[in-house]
Design a protein around this motif. Structure first.
Motif, PDB file in Angstrom:
ATOM      1  N   UNK A 282      47.130  42.814  28.994  1.00 59.37           N
ATOM      2  CA  UNK A 282      47.199  41.371  29.190  1.00 59.37           C
ATOM      3  C   UNK A 282      45.894  40.908  29.824  1.00 59.37           C
ATOM      4  N   UNK A 283      45.367  39.813  29.328  1.00 55.83           N
ATOM      5  CA  UNK A 283      44.075  39.324  29.792  1.00 55.83           C
ATOM      6  C   UNK A 283      44.231  37.993  30.505  1.00 55.83           C
ATOM      7  N   UNK A 284      43.368  37.780  31.476  1.00 56.60           N
ATOM      8  CA  UNK A 284      43.345  36.494  32.169  1.00 56.60           C
ATOM      9  C   UNK A 284      41.935  36.211  32.649  1.00 56.60           C
ATOM     10  N   UNK A 285      41.703  34.983  33.086  1.00 55.91           N
ATOM     11  CA  UNK A 285      40.346  34.536  33.433  1.00 55.91           C
ATOM     12  C   UNK A 285      39.731  35.337  34.566  1.00 55.91           C
ATOM     13  N   UNK A 286      40.573  35.833  35.490  1.00 54.01           N
ATOM     14  CA  UNK A 286      40.071  36.585  36.652  1.00 54.01           C
ATOM     15  C   UNK A 286      40.203  38.088  36.462  1.00 54.01           C
ATOM     16  N   UNK A 287      40.130  38.543  35.204  1.00 61.35           N
ATOM     17  CA  UNK A 287      40.416  39.947  34.913  1.00 61.35           C
ATOM     18  C   UNK A 287      39.498  40.904  35.668  1.00 61.35           C
ATOM     19  N   UNK A 288      38.237  40.552  35.787  1.00 63.32           N
ATOM     20  CA  UNK A 288      37.308  41.354  36.580  1.00 63.32           C
ATOM     21  C   UNK A 288      36.888  40.539  37.804  1.00 63.32           C
ATOM     22  N   UNK A 289      36.615  41.241  38.903  1.00 59.69           N
ATOM     23  CA  UNK A 289      36.210  40.546  40.121  1.00 59.69           C
ATOM     24  C   UNK A 289      34.892  39.805  39.905  1.00 59.69           C
ATOM     25  N   UNK A 290      34.728  38.638  40.518  1.00 63.18           N
ATOM     26  CA  UNK A 290      33.438  37.946  40.435  1.00 63.18           C
ATOM     27  C   UNK A 290      32.377  38.706  41.208  1.00 63.18           C
ATOM     28  N   UNK A 291      31.145  38.647  40.732  1.00 61.46           N
ATOM     29  CA  UNK A 291      30.045  39.333  41.413  1.00 61.46           C
ATOM     30  C   UNK A 291      29.547  38.460  42.557  1.00 61.46           C
ATOM     31  N   UNK A 292      30.342  38.443  43.613  1.00 62.48           N
ATOM     32  CA  UNK A 292      30.071  37.639  44.798  1.00 62.48           C
ATOM     33  C   UNK A 292      30.284  38.538  46.010  1.00 62.48           C
TER      34      UNK A 292
END
Length: 351
Positions: A282-292
Motif C-alpha cells: 500500500x502506498x501513501x504520500x509519506x511512504x518514505x521519511x522526508x530528508x529533513x
C-alpha cells in the motif's frame, strides 16, 4: 513490545502523539480497503447488539482513534444496508485499547474524541499473549507494532555466539544474525496470532498494517535500515566521548525485525487459525521519511529515545540525538539512493 519499548508519552513537542503523521498516512489510505473488507467479508450477527473492536499496540493516540472510527463507520454502513435499521439505535460498540502497562494511557484517555460513539476500556498487557476473553472480539487491528519483538534474539549479544551482532539491529548482511532474528519473529508472531485466534469469533477480521522488507532486499539497503545504521554510528561516537561503555554498546541490540514478505506469509500460514484475505503493498504520500534532519532526529527520539535512555542514561540519549541531527546531512546522498521498503495491508479472517 517489551515493557520498556513504548512510544514517548505525553502531549509535548517530543511525544508520539505530536509526531505520528507518518503512521497516520497509512491509516488514511487504508480506510477504503478496510471499509470494503468489512462490507464483503464480515458477517454481522443482527441478533446481538454488542460489537467489540480492539486495537493492539494502541500507544497514546491520536492514530488509534482514527483506526477504530474507520472500523465503526464501516460496520455501521454494512448494518444499515443489510437491516435498513439505524446502527446508532441498535449496536453498542465497545473499543478495547491495548498496549503495555507502562504505556501512557492517561494521555490516551484525556484525548479521546468528544464525539466518540463507542464505549472504552484500556487493556494493559503484552499482545504476544491473550488479553481478551475467548470468542469475544469481532474486529482486531494492529498498526506499526509487529516489527517489535518480545526480546532480543538469543545469541545476538553473546560474543562467543556465531550470531553475535555488533550492529544495533538486523542489517541483513549476516546470515546467522538474520536467522536468529527471524527465529524470534516466528515465535512472537506465532504467539500473537495464536492469541488473536482465541479471542476472535469465527469469521472475525484482523487488520494488520505496517512496514516490512520486500523479498530479496536487505534491511540496511532501505531508508529505515540506513537510518538505524546512522543511529548506531552516533552511539559509537558517544561511546568514544566516554558517555557510553563501548563493551556494553557492543552487546546492545534493538528488539526489532521488519520481516520479509515471504516470512510474514509463512508464519501466518503455519499458524492455521486464519485465512489470508489480502496481503498487499500500500502506498501513501509519506511512504518514505522526508530528508529533513530535524524531522528525522525527532522521529528517532520519539521511537528509540526511551530505549536508549533506559540502557545508557538520559545524557547519553540527548547527546546521541544531538549528533544524529547534526550528522544527518552526511548520509542524505545515501538515503536518496536507498531501495524501497514496503508498507503492507494484511486482512485475515478467523477460520
Amino acid at each position: 513490545m517489551a515493557p520498556t519499548h513504548t512510544m514517548a508519552g505525553g502531549k509535548g513537542p517530543n511525544s508520539y502523539s505530536q509526531h505520528s503523521t507518518y503512521q497516520r498516512a497509512l491509516l488514511e489510505v487504508a480506510k477504503e480497503k478496510i471499509s470494503e473488507a468489512i462490507s464483503t467479508k464480515l458477517e454481522i450477527n443482527s441478533a446481538s447488539n454488542r460489537f467489540n473492536i480492539a486495537d493492539f499496540g494502541c500507544s497514546t493516540g491520536p492514530n488509534t482513534f482514527l483506526a477504530v472510527q474507520n472500523i465503526i463507520d464501516a460496520v455501521g454502513q454494512k448494518y444499515r444496508k443489510e437491516t435498513q435499521l439505524n446502527p446508532d439505535d441498535n449496536i453498542e460498540f465497545q473499543v478495547l485499547f491495548n498496549d503495555h502497562s507502562n504505556n501512557d494511557f492517561n494521555t490516551l484517555f484525556q484525548t479521546l474524541p468528544l464525539t466518540k460513539n463507542y464505549f472504552v476500556a484500556g487493556v494493559p498487557g503484552s499482545f504476544f499473549g491473550r488479553v481478551l476473553p475467548r470468542d469475544s472480539l469481532h474486529v482486531g487491528h494492529c498498526s506499526y507494532s509487529l516489527h517489535w519483538l518480545s526480546q532480543v534474539p538469543k545469541g545476538i549479544a553473546d560474543r562467543n555466539s556465531p550470531a553475535w551482532n555488533k550492529d544495533i539491529h538486523c542489517t541483513g548482511f549476516s546470515e546467522e544474525v538474520a536467522e536468529a532474528y527471524f527465529d524470534q519473529f516466528k515465535i512472537d508472531m506465532g504467539s500473537f496470532l495464536k492469541a488473536r485466534g482465541e479471542e476472535l469469533v469465527s469469521g472475525g477480521l484482523l487488520f494488520l498494517l505496517g512496514s516490512c522488507v520486500p523479498d530479496g532486499v536487505k534491511m540496511s539497503e532501505t531508508m529505515k535500515g540506513m537510518l538505524l545504521d546512522h543511529l548506531g554510528n552516533c552511539l559509537n561516537d558517544v561511546a568514544k566521548e566516554g558517555l557510553i561503555n563501548q563493551e556494553e554498546l557492543d552487546s546492545f541490540n534493538f528488539p526489532i525485525y521488519p520481516a520479509h514478505v515471504a516470512e510474514f506469509k509463512s508464519v501466518i500460514e503455519d499458524n492455521g487459525c486464519f485465512t489470508i484475505e489480502a496481503f498487499e503493498k500500500i502506498s501513501h504520500a509519506n511512504e518514505e521519511f522526508p530528508l529533513d534532519p530535524e524531522f528525522l532526529a525527532t522521529s528517532n527520539r520519539v521511537t528509540f529515545g526511551g530505549v536508549i535512555e533506559s540502557r545508557f542514561g538520559k545524557e547519553a540519549m540527548e547527546r546521541t540525538n544531538e549528533l544524529y541531527e547534526k550528522k544527518c546531512l552526511d548520509i542524505f546522498p545515501e538515503l536518496a539512493n536507498a531501495k524501497s521498503g514496503m508498507q503492507f495491508f494484511i486482512m485475515l479472517r478467523r477460520n
